[in-house]
Design an enzyme around this catalytic site. Structure first.
Site, PDB file in Angstrom:
ATOM      1  N   PRO A 112       0.958  -1.091  -0.099  1.00  0.00           N
ATOM      2  CA  PRO A 112      -0.020   0.525  -0.038  1.00  0.00           C
ATOM      3  C   PRO A 112       0.932   1.208  -0.002  1.00  0.00           C
ATOM      4  O   PRO A 112       1.952   0.992   0.973  1.00  0.00           O
ATOM      5  CB  PRO A 112      -0.558  -0.304   1.210  1.00  0.00           C
ATOM      6  CG  PRO A 112       0.624  -1.516   1.882  1.00  0.00           C
ATOM      7  CD  PRO A 112       0.397  -1.848   0.855  1.00  0.00           C
ATOM      8  N   GLY A 114       2.082   4.733   1.414  1.00  0.00           N
ATOM      9  CA  GLY A 114       1.750   5.825   2.096  1.00  0.00           C
ATOM     10  C   GLY A 114       1.189   5.349   3.522  1.00  0.00           C
ATOM     11  O   GLY A 114       0.817   5.849   4.144  1.00  0.00           O
ATOM     12  N   ALA A 115       1.676   3.699   3.795  1.00  0.00           N
ATOM     13  CA  ALA A 115       1.407   3.357   5.377  1.00  0.00           C
ATOM     14  C   ALA A 115       2.312   3.513   6.020  1.00  0.00           C
ATOM     15  O   ALA A 115       2.388   2.534   6.719  1.00  0.00           O
ATOM     16  CB  ALA A 115       0.309   1.746   4.488  1.00  0.00           C
ATOM     17  N   ALA A 122      11.001   3.336  -2.471  1.00  0.00           N
ATOM     18  CA  ALA A 122      11.313   2.935  -3.447  1.00  0.00           C
ATOM     19  C   ALA A 122      10.822   3.254  -5.085  1.00  0.00           C
ATOM     20  O   ALA A 122      11.067   2.618  -6.078  1.00  0.00           O
ATOM     21  CB  ALA A 122      10.038   0.993  -3.453  1.00  0.00           C
ATOM     22  N   ASP A 163      14.624   5.189   4.511  1.00  0.00           N
ATOM     23  CA  ASP A 163      14.025   4.364   3.411  1.00  0.00           C
ATOM     24  C   ASP A 163      14.549   3.798   1.956  1.00  0.00           C
ATOM     25  O   ASP A 163      14.746   2.914   1.464  1.00  0.00           O
ATOM     26  CB  ASP A 163      12.711   4.737   2.890  1.00  0.00           C
ATOM     27  CG  ASP A 163      12.119   4.472   3.865  1.00  0.00           C
ATOM     28  OD1 ASP A 163      12.523   4.534   5.565  1.00  0.00           O
ATOM     29  OD2 ASP A 163      10.780   5.421   4.242  1.00  0.00           O
TER      30      ASP A 163
END
Ligand code: PMV
Length: 339
Positions: A112, A114-115, A122, A163
């Site tokens: 999903p 924005g979770a 990515a 991230d």
């Protein structure tokens, strides 16, 4: 010479240490085998076409005009937000190769958007790598991670390199802030780590949650500081347990970490219910992961019962393993093709 190139880049979860890492404590992140896929096909003009077939939101088709405007028929803010990363990643990739060549992009996500699973990072990593490769150029991973981090900083204003590092290199990384820089040490797991990821819509942003914890720290330093320091201790012990392959200890430490995150006020009732349901169904440990305020939790388990228990609370489920390769070009005939 241009090609059609498909790249995949993994998402990530934080095993231990979120929020405390903002105050100089370590955190431990794991890249997971859930991916964002970007296919780039070189065009013979300088336009950009984007097909976002499946961002676990509505699909849409948009065009970025040569003046940089995005033209799309949709009212889904989250999709447009994901596209800002694509747009900036393309600009930075064009600067890297030193020319503007149009491409059609096909973007798909198994996670999903924005979770809190690192999808924007990515997307940035996969877009840059797909563009550079489609134009016949190379880029090393350090440079790729640096450029993708720049994309996140440009779009968000500020961003930690976690991230984009995870999406580029994969693996398990021990993150240790040192003054103004961040040291990232690869960690070798002593065993396979079975994870179930449960997610719900996110109600608060990372920025809001980080600010809320900071206000608590400033108003009650004597109470909050020891909690943050203890989360740091948990992360160090969690790393040792991971290296030894001691899943039971890892689970116990996750449970304690969750309790402390809850005490900081970043959990929600639904996250807590998912965390407890997973434990009752036999998970070795469970905790929220990432900033909290809705979003994701993880359970240390490979049991179907744990997945079902999370679903009963209303969570969606992904089961995940370690991705140890990071972003790479793939030859996957099963993906939808670009015509
Ligand atoms: O929302 P996520 O998964 O990107 O996690 C944020 C982690 C925090 O520690 C809360 C913030 C940060 O920048 O490290």
């Amino acid at each position: 010479m241009g090609y059609v190139v498909t790249v995949k880049a993994p998402g990530k979860v934080i095993l231990y240490g979120e929020h405390a890492v903002v105050y100089g404590e370590p955190a431990l992140a794991m890249a997971v085998n859930k991916y964002v896929y970007v296919t780039a096909k070189v065009r013979d003009d300088s336009k950009i076409g984007i097909n976002a077939m499946d961002l676990k939101l509505a699909g849409l088709s948009v065009t970025i005009l040569e003046n940089g405007d995005i033209v799309a028929r949709t009212d889904y803010g989250a999709v447009i937000s994901a596209l800002s990363y694509v747009k900036r990643a393309l600009e930075i990739a064009m600067e890297y190769v030193g020319k503007r060549v149009g491409v059609d992009l096909l973007i798909r996500s198994e996670m999903p958007v924005g979770a809190g699973l690192g999808t924007s990072a990515a997307v940035a990593v996969a877009t840059i790598l797909a563009y550079v490769k489609a134009l016949g150029y190379d880029i090393d991973k350090r440079e790729l991670a640096r450029l993708a981090w720049q994309v996140e900083k440009d779009v968000q204003g500020a961003a930690s390199p976690t991230d984009t590092t995870m999406a580029t290199f994969g693996g398990l990384i021990y993150i240790k802030p040192e003054g103004n820089s961040v040291i990232m040490e690869p960690v070798k797991p002593g065993t396979e780590i079975p994870l179930v990821i449960g997610y719900t819509p996110r109600v608060s942003t990372t920025k809001e949650l980080v600010a809320m914890v900071r206000r608590k720290l400033e108003s009650m330093r004597d109470v909050i500081e020891p909690i943050i320091k203890t989360i740091g201790v948990i992360t160090r012990r969690g790393r040792e347990a991971l290296e030894k392959g001691d899943l039971e200890l890892m689970g116990t430490l996750m449970n304690i970490n969750h309790g402390l995150l809850d005490s900081l006020g970043v959990s929600t009732r639904q996250l807590n219910e998912m965390v407890y349901a997973a434990r009752s169904a036999g998970a070795l440990g469970s905790k929220l992961t990432g900033a909290g305020g809705g979003g994701c939790m993880i359970a240390l388990s490979d049991k179907v019962d744990v997945e079902r228990a999370i679903e009963l609370i209303g969570g969606s489920v992904l089961s995940a393993r370690l991705d140890s390769e990071g972003a790479r070009v793939i030859d996957d005939k099963s993906l939808p093709t670009l015509k």
